[in-house]
Design a protein around this motif. Sequence first.
Motif, PDB file in Angstrom:
ATOM      1  N   ARG A1164       0.431  -1.127   0.371  1.00 19.40           N
ATOM      2  CA  ARG A1164       0.269   0.290   0.252  1.00 19.40           C
ATOM      3  C   ARG A1164       1.107   1.532   0.158  1.00 19.40           C
ATOM      4  O   ARG A1164       0.830   1.848  -0.747  1.00 19.40           O
ATOM      5  CB  ARG A1164      -1.320   0.022   1.558  1.00 19.40           C
ATOM      6  CG  ARG A1164      -2.115   0.984   1.187  1.00 19.40           C
ATOM      7  CD  ARG A1164      -2.864   0.889   2.603  1.00 19.40           C
ATOM      8  NE  ARG A1164      -2.660   2.012   3.511  1.00 19.40           N
ATOM      9  CZ  ARG A1164      -2.766   2.459   5.143  1.00 19.40           C
ATOM     10  NH1 ARG A1164      -4.213   1.834   4.432  1.00 19.40           N
ATOM     11  NH2 ARG A1164      -2.282   2.017   6.018  1.00 19.40           N
ATOM     12  N   SER A1165       1.939   1.026   0.303  1.00 31.61           N
ATOM     13  CA  SER A1165       2.739   2.573   0.873  1.00 31.61           C
ATOM     14  C   SER A1165       3.699   2.236  -0.810  1.00 31.61           C
ATOM     15  O   SER A1165       3.447   3.777  -0.757  1.00 31.61           O
ATOM     16  CB  SER A1165       3.371   1.955   2.044  1.00 31.61           C
ATOM     17  OG  SER A1165       3.412   2.098   2.902  1.00 31.61           O
ATOM     18  N   PHE A1166       3.481   1.868  -1.528  1.00 32.41           N
ATOM     19  CA  PHE A1166       4.439   1.933  -2.886  1.00 32.41           C
ATOM     20  C   PHE A1166       3.213   2.668  -3.382  1.00 32.41           C
ATOM     21  O   PHE A1166       3.832   3.085  -3.929  1.00 32.41           O
ATOM     22  CB  PHE A1166       4.505   0.498  -3.318  1.00 32.41           C
ATOM     23  CG  PHE A1166       6.646  -0.359  -2.570  1.00 32.41           C
ATOM     24  CD1 PHE A1166       7.343   0.330  -3.049  1.00 32.41           C
ATOM     25  CD2 PHE A1166       6.035  -1.244  -1.677  1.00 32.41           C
ATOM     26  CE1 PHE A1166       8.462   0.429  -2.922  1.00 32.41           C
ATOM     27  CE2 PHE A1166       7.802  -1.471  -1.395  1.00 32.41           C
ATOM     28  CZ  PHE A1166       8.459  -0.581  -1.957  1.00 32.41           C
ATOM     29  N   VAL A1167       1.978   1.973  -3.547  1.00 37.73           N
ATOM     30  CA  VAL A1167       0.814   2.529  -4.063  1.00 37.73           C
ATOM     31  C   VAL A1167       0.779   3.896  -3.679  1.00 37.73           C
ATOM     32  O   VAL A1167       0.815   4.602  -4.901  1.00 37.73           O
ATOM     33  CB  VAL A1167       0.153   1.799  -4.235  1.00 37.73           C
ATOM     34  CG1 VAL A1167      -0.878   1.939  -4.575  1.00 37.73           C
ATOM     35  CG2 VAL A1167       0.258   0.360  -4.315  1.00 37.73           C
ATOM     36  N   SER A1168       0.758   4.267  -2.110  1.00 39.21           N
ATOM     37  CA  SER A1168       0.666   5.426  -1.839  1.00 39.21           C
ATOM     38  C   SER A1168       1.516   6.720  -2.599  1.00 39.21           C
ATOM     39  O   SER A1168       1.313   7.567  -3.623  1.00 39.21           O
ATOM     40  CB  SER A1168       0.910   5.806  -0.337  1.00 39.21           C
ATOM     41  OG  SER A1168       0.376   6.644  -0.204  1.00 39.21           O
ATOM     42  N   LEU A1169       2.730   6.048  -2.542  1.00 33.28           N
ATOM     43  CA  LEU A1169       4.140   6.983  -3.041  1.00 33.28           C
ATOM     44  C   LEU A1169       3.648   7.180  -4.142  1.00 33.28           C
ATOM     45  O   LEU A1169       4.241   8.235  -5.471  1.00 33.28           O
ATOM     46  CB  LEU A1169       5.623   6.059  -2.754  1.00 33.28           C
ATOM     47  CG  LEU A1169       5.413   6.473  -1.436  1.00 33.28           C
ATOM     48  CD1 LEU A1169       6.907   6.041  -1.068  1.00 33.28           C
ATOM     49  CD2 LEU A1169       5.181   7.943  -0.770  1.00 33.28           C
ATOM     50  N   TRP A1170       3.318   6.106  -5.584  1.00 34.24           N
ATOM     51  CA  TRP A1170       3.383   5.930  -6.968  1.00 34.24           C
ATOM     52  C   TRP A1170       2.391   6.699  -7.574  1.00 34.24           C
ATOM     53  O   TRP A1170       2.076   7.527  -8.543  1.00 34.24           O
ATOM     54  CB  TRP A1170       3.292   4.500  -7.852  1.00 34.24           C
ATOM     55  CG  TRP A1170       3.409   4.223  -8.548  1.00 34.24           C
ATOM     56  CD1 TRP A1170       1.972   4.371  -9.727  1.00 34.24           C
ATOM     57  CD2 TRP A1170       4.909   4.329  -9.482  1.00 34.24           C
ATOM     58  NE1 TRP A1170       2.046   4.674 -11.075  1.00 34.24           N
ATOM     59  CE2 TRP A1170       3.358   4.404 -11.116  1.00 34.24           C
ATOM     60  CE3 TRP A1170       5.512   3.970  -9.452  1.00 34.24           C
ATOM     61  CZ2 TRP A1170       4.867   4.278 -12.575  1.00 34.24           C
ATOM     62  CZ3 TRP A1170       5.886   4.617 -10.514  1.00 34.24           C
ATOM     63  CH2 TRP A1170       5.579   4.387 -11.952  1.00 34.24           C
ATOM     64  N   ARG A1171       1.251   6.789  -6.651  1.00 34.06           N
ATOM     65  CA  ARG A1171       0.289   7.970  -6.858  1.00 34.06           C
ATOM     66  C   ARG A1171       0.494   9.260  -6.414  1.00 34.06           C
ATOM     67  O   ARG A1171      -0.297  10.230  -6.291  1.00 34.06           O
ATOM     68  CB  ARG A1171      -1.179   7.176  -6.291  1.00 34.06           C
ATOM     69  CG  ARG A1171      -1.513   6.100  -7.371  1.00 34.06           C
ATOM     70  CD  ARG A1171      -2.859   6.054  -6.964  1.00 34.06           C
ATOM     71  NE  ARG A1171      -3.160   4.252  -7.470  1.00 34.06           N
ATOM     72  CZ  ARG A1171      -3.882   3.591  -7.211  1.00 34.06           C
ATOM     73  NH1 ARG A1171      -4.835   3.416  -5.689  1.00 34.06           N
ATOM     74  NH2 ARG A1171      -4.407   1.727  -7.707  1.00 34.06           N
ATOM     75  N   SER A1172       1.445   9.749  -5.417  1.00 37.24           N
ATOM     76  CA  SER A1172       1.590  10.901  -5.172  1.00 37.24           C
ATOM     77  C   SER A1172       3.258  11.467  -6.001  1.00 37.24           C
ATOM     78  O   SER A1172       4.049  11.448  -5.510  1.00 37.24           O
ATOM     79  CB  SER A1172       2.027  10.946  -3.931  1.00 37.24           C
ATOM     80  OG  SER A1172       0.827   9.882  -3.176  1.00 37.24           O
ATOM     81  N   PRO A1173       2.589  11.751  -7.361  1.00 37.43           N
ATOM     82  CA  PRO A1173       4.232  12.078  -8.047  1.00 37.43           C
ATOM     83  C   PRO A1173       4.438  13.548  -7.440  1.00 37.43           C
ATOM     84  O   PRO A1173       5.829  14.057  -7.659  1.00 37.43           O
ATOM     85  CB  PRO A1173       3.035  12.340  -9.290  1.00 37.43           C
ATOM     86  CG  PRO A1173       1.360  12.431  -9.138  1.00 37.43           C
ATOM     87  CD  PRO A1173       1.550  11.975  -8.132  1.00 37.43           C
ATOM     88  N   ASN A1174       3.426  14.397  -7.139  1.00 40.64           N
ATOM     89  CA  ASN A1174       4.059  14.958  -6.185  1.00 40.64           C
ATOM     90  C   ASN A1174       5.279  15.541  -5.174  1.00 40.64           C
ATOM     91  O   ASN A1174       6.468  16.478  -5.417  1.00 40.64           O
ATOM     92  CB  ASN A1174       2.638  16.721  -5.812  1.00 40.64           C
ATOM     93  CG  ASN A1174       2.371  17.438  -6.974  1.00 40.64           C
ATOM     94  OD1 ASN A1174       3.274  17.801  -7.777  1.00 40.64           O
ATOM     95  ND2 ASN A1174       0.577  17.435  -6.813  1.00 40.64           N
ATOM     96  N   TYR A1175       5.222  14.318  -4.576  1.00 43.07           N
ATOM     97  CA  TYR A1175       6.052  14.073  -3.976  1.00 43.07           C
ATOM     98  C   TYR A1175       6.961  13.462  -3.691  1.00 43.07           C
ATOM     99  O   TYR A1175       8.431  13.834  -4.154  1.00 43.07           O
ATOM    100  CB  TYR A1175       5.517  13.550  -2.357  1.00 43.07           C
ATOM    101  CG  TYR A1175       6.303  12.909  -1.162  1.00 43.07           C
ATOM    102  CD1 TYR A1175       6.865  13.491  -0.554  1.00 43.07           C
ATOM    103  CD2 TYR A1175       6.438  10.986  -0.950  1.00 43.07           C
ATOM    104  CE1 TYR A1175       7.833  12.656   0.357  1.00 43.07           C
ATOM    105  CE2 TYR A1175       7.553  10.522  -0.424  1.00 43.07           C
ATOM    106  CZ  TYR A1175       7.887  11.300   0.408  1.00 43.07           C
ATOM    107  OH  TYR A1175       9.032  10.705   1.182  1.00 43.07           O
ATOM    108  N   ILE A1176       7.441  12.354  -4.841  1.00 42.73           N
ATOM    109  CA  ILE A1176       8.349  12.236  -5.490  1.00 42.73           C
ATOM    110  C   ILE A1176       8.944  12.528  -6.787  1.00 42.73           C
ATOM    111  O   ILE A1176       9.983  12.880  -6.207  1.00 42.73           O
ATOM    112  CB  ILE A1176       7.518  10.728  -5.771  1.00 42.73           C
ATOM    113  CG1 ILE A1176       7.853   9.603  -4.858  1.00 42.73           C
ATOM    114  CG2 ILE A1176       9.078  10.197  -6.271  1.00 42.73           C
ATOM    115  CD1 ILE A1176       8.301   9.565  -3.753  1.00 42.73           C
TER     116      ILE A1176
END
Length: 1469
Positions: A1164-1176
Amino acid sequence: MADTPASDTATLATLNDDNKQRSVNQVDVHQAEAEFTQLQRDLSSSAHSSTHAQSSTPQPEHLSKDLEEASADVVAEEHFDLREYLTSSNDANQAAGIKHKHVGITWEDLEVTGIGGEDNKIYVPTFLGAILGSITFPLMLTWGLISPLLPPKYTPAPPTRTIIHKNSGLLKPGEMCLVLGCPGSGCTTFLKAIANERASYAGVKGDVRYAGIDHVEMNRHYKGEVVYNQEDDHHIATLTVAQTLDFALATKAPGPKGRLPGVKRKAFINQVRGLLLRMLNISHTNQTLVGDAFVRGVSGGERKRVSIAEMMTTRARVQSWDNTTRGLDASTALDLIKSLRIMTDILGQTTFVSLYQAGEGIYDLFDKVMVIDKGRQVYFGSASEARSYFEGLGYKSLPRQTTADYLTGCTDPNERQFAPGRSYADVPSSPETLEHAFRASPYYGDLTTSLEKYKIHQAEEKRDQEAFRAAVLDDKKKGVSKKSPYTLGYWGQVKALTIRQFQTKVQDRFYLYTSFGLAITLSLVVGAAYFNLPLTAAGGFTRGSVVFIALLVALFDSFGEIAFMMMGRSILNKQTSYSMYSRGAFPIANLLSDLPFSAVRIFIYNVVIYFMTGLHRSAGAFWTFHLISYMTFLSMQGFFRTFGLCFQNFDTAFRMSVIFVPNIIQYSGYLIPEFLMKRWLFWIYYINPFSYSWAGIMESEFSRISLVCEGAYVVPRNGPGMNKYPNVVGPNQACTLYGARPGSSIVSGADYIKDGYSLDVNDLWRRNFLVVLGWFIFFIVAQVFVIEYLQGPSLDGIGFAVFAKETKEAAKLNAALREKKKAPKRIEEKSETEKISFTDRKTFTWERVDYTVPVPGGTRRLLHEVYGYVKPGTLTALMGASGAGKTTCLDVLAQRKNIGVVSGDLLVDGRPLGGDFARGTAYAEQMDVHEGTATVREAMRFSAYLRQPYHVPKEEKDAYIEEVIELLELQPLADAIVMSLNVEARKRLTIGVELASKPELLLFLDEPTSGLDGQSAWNIVRFLRKLADQGQAILCTIHQPSSLLFSSFDRLLLLERGGETVYFGDVGEDAATVRGYFARYGAVCPDNVNPAEYMLDAIGAGLTPRVGGRDWADIWRDSPEFRETLEDIERIKATGLKKPVEGKTSVSRYSTPFLFQMKTVSERSFVSLWRSPNYIYSRFFIHVVISLIVSLSFLQLGHSTRDLQSRVFAMFWVCVMPAIIQAQLAPLWVLNRMIFIREYHSRIYSTEAFAIAQLVSEIPYSILCAILYWVLMVYPIGFGQGAAGLNGTGFQLLVIIFVELFGVTLSQLIGAISPSIQIAVLYNPLLATILTTFCGVTIPYPDIGKWARTWLYYLDPFTRVVSSMISTELHGLKIQCKPSEFSVFNPPDGQTCSAWAGEFVSAFGGYLDNASDTSACRYCPYAVGEDFFLPLNIRYDDRWRDAFVLFAFFIFNFILVVIASRFLRFAKR
């Protein structure tokens, strides 16, 4: 629709005198209308003293006559006609000079379009999309520049969808309109459009007029007279209720002309605040914090009433209320709508209200009703004729169904029923056919006729409009522009905002203590590091370091302002939409409210640093230092606040600001003197506020001192065992300090900074201070300009969902859901079979439950002597007035409280609760807290995977989730991203997440039907009934239940204020049992009244007194039902204790193994970061930008001593990266912890799984960031020229990766020990300064104080970074001084340079460039890199050890993160 929710055909408000019983819920009409009329007079803009004396006598007599007429029947509006009332009181009003603000609304062909096409889904952005977007950015930019020049056919507009189709109508002053429709039908959009809230939509067409004034003029000059109350409650959690309302009143209270003579402003505010609190029955919350999901404060229902009171302070004449009774009990909801009815009648308001669950008593209070189906107007007209209209179309009439539910149900394909003999074939049932039927009906003809007549009336008869304009003008405080939409002037707004912001800061004591404590700690550490600097050559460079670090702390301290600017935007948007204040007033107020705190904090910090380090001790020098330092802080604070205001989200603001931060540091003049900067970048120095600050303080300090050249700065000098050279600078020696003169041991400070940094002491006041002051003023102006003119519209409630792209599995599942939805529903008949006993399941009991919490000055009891039980197979309702302790009771029973004292016995089958109690229960909380980047299906699956037994096959869990999605009617939103869901969908998801767990013992639900329409609420309760019939034990709070919905429950636990039990026992068929109980003690519920509403009225839950003279809690304790409850509990305990105790081989707190938890949470954390392009993407962007800035500044370094120092500074930038990572990652950890806290309470997964998942998901991106940074740093700068070669650069990559991992865990550790984002950002300056100060760069190892050199130097992780990277890069690197870098001295007569200085060179290294010459000897201090780093306690052979010591710090940080996560959750409830 046999199980369609039924309700009452009448409520208590419709009872007549034949009942021979006083209505306990009826509003005191005389008092209420008298108060509102008095309020109208107080708020009126024309209460002139010259006429007041004439009107004071006749007005009360006339008023009492009108009130008698109105009070005859408050519900029957024909008995209180507004026009008749105004006509009869015209003489008195004219004598008093009172003008009215009557605003009738007309709208014609109103059409609203939103973002996205009808069939086009908006997909969630991903990291890959962000990368591709950055690649194509030049093309998109070019297209954006040329597209306006092309014909329209080449530049198609973005796709839009129609949310509200052409809609027409009118509402006159004194009328109320109820807006009905299924969730997603467009009710919110209509209310916002009517309230002139247009910014968040793609387009709004049609003609909307307010008393004949078009929407443009209304928005520009009268914005505060048309307001919208949103469904969600947004408040500053740390303010009290009184402070919240006082601020609102301070901005909206009229000026002297608008108040009665002699009524002071403060008295007026107190009077109105008291009236609002009494009217909404929340006087007891006056000094209680408002609170939110994470700050303990008032209850949810009370918070809703605070929102209502806040909007009422606006005194707006057009009000749109969006599902404003959500979270209120039935009695309070009815009281609220009655209050709106009275305000509308007396003040002549025009009121729109949308409600999802409206009882008949509420419905009868409205004049008109509008029904919307998929954005189409399918009915608008008299509320009393709406039901008959739809019955005439062919829809079945169900006598026990409320009219509001019936009208909404007619637009729901899944629930509506047709009259006998009618079907889809001959009944308009689609939105289009329903709209066509309405437009062909006489009602629409009457509407168009009335609309045209009213428009003509408004155009010809300007009296209302002129009176409205004059009244608004007279309301304004003296000095406010006639064209301003505000009641208060700009500086008055600034004052009110300053007071509010000051209160917010003062009441956040933890933040104040932490900020001051960290500032003092940091000042002591820095002061000790540079303690009592000598007035020698050794004190020259270190003085510059002290100044630089002092200013650097101001930079890092203000860096956290970006996060602060992201907070509270919803509050800002709401209050500015109310025209409480101009957006431009907020930055000024924010600055002024912060000054007392920042001024004291920075002063303490500067005093400690200045006098501990031994800077020039004179008043002028210190105050110059402090003035420039503080001005720098304010300038940098303004800079970051400006960036925070420019962007909609933190990551974008952070990303853009980081472009400037390294430039500010790099081009301050300290790391690279101005004359050594690359010519294509030196201009940055001249636009950098930091450079002028540093230069100003350096000029102030060094203009006052001189330095003695001695020690290592004398060439040649004596080494160990040598006595050849003079101890002071002689004629045959040179001083290497900048500004030194041949043969002189004294170096003027002014000469030192002139030669070393090109600084002129005369520029201090004539240039540097003025520039810093100018930047400070510029950033203030920039903030005002940005927030007023450039800040985009609020994206709250934009009305569209964002979806994840379908996988093959999701597409198959969604197709199956759509097929099921199309299939006709089988009508379930109520089962008459006997219930199963479920004796094999456990029963939960509670006895003598008390709960007290600490409050200022003592404790407060919230629950008192609560008894009850929940048997398997039963559905128990927990009811009471808002604030009676329902949620508190549920929290206590569910073991969710962690502050206060809980006493009493909570037992399962007569035995104390075990460690697996939380795992065996599910709790759907009132606040909807979820992982925002997950889809609806993913969120439910996550709960099912980790909460259902591990042995249950995944396929079975997935199939069950599809059933839950279907039940909750979330089929269209199965792949929607949670953060894009509206309030109603989030509530369904909250329930679904808990249902997914299939709790073995007990299911708790806190207001599961709040925010849902009546039919959806019935579906939820019907499903709960089905679960109960299958053996599930369920306890839930319920608000505003209809009669049939209430009778679906088996038992009732009823609480009154103070947490006192009023009743616990069976509900009975048609609520016969509970009605019989109350009837026995004098509260007889009529047959046509909803018993759920009547009970609350009878116990005094509303504004009126209870029935009977005795407290119902006392009646309960003396009743046989109470004694029977005690006996039942004893019987349950005895039966449970007889059951054999299950073998306790291993009682696990969690349903699944640790490794499975870790895997699932990490996914879930991987998916969350993948869908948080602004952050990454921001992480990547920051590393690329900083690396490029550093490498371009030090492009292709050579082998000179300056280049040697530049190599060190280039590597030192690696140590700065964790500080920047921390500013971005620590707030993310705090936000993720909020979700973890909710899930941890349900024992979904362990603390360790959460911490590991957070780290593991960051590692791949951290490694990629390290590689990017390394590539852009190593090769442009020219690393790898020493003996280690290019292989050494590979080792440096490993070190940079370790630094990245260390930075991630350090940031997570800061987040783990911080209770809030505000606190987390405070640690950044402290840690960044300490870690970079003692690593051996800003203070060379020999100059570090002995106290720090013996332990702090070695404990600093960055010491290992610097040591390993410097030794690798400089090992064997040949150094060749440039001509300007040589130290030149003359040997004694007759000696060569080698003869005179050879022993010195042998002892200290370096080389003589002209060893055989007899004059002008040129000495270079370094021959190879070892000459530089060996004296600094750095060894090439220790590089691997140092690298893995850094890795050990990374592991150590992670262990601390796990420990802190386990014990410091900061979740007080």
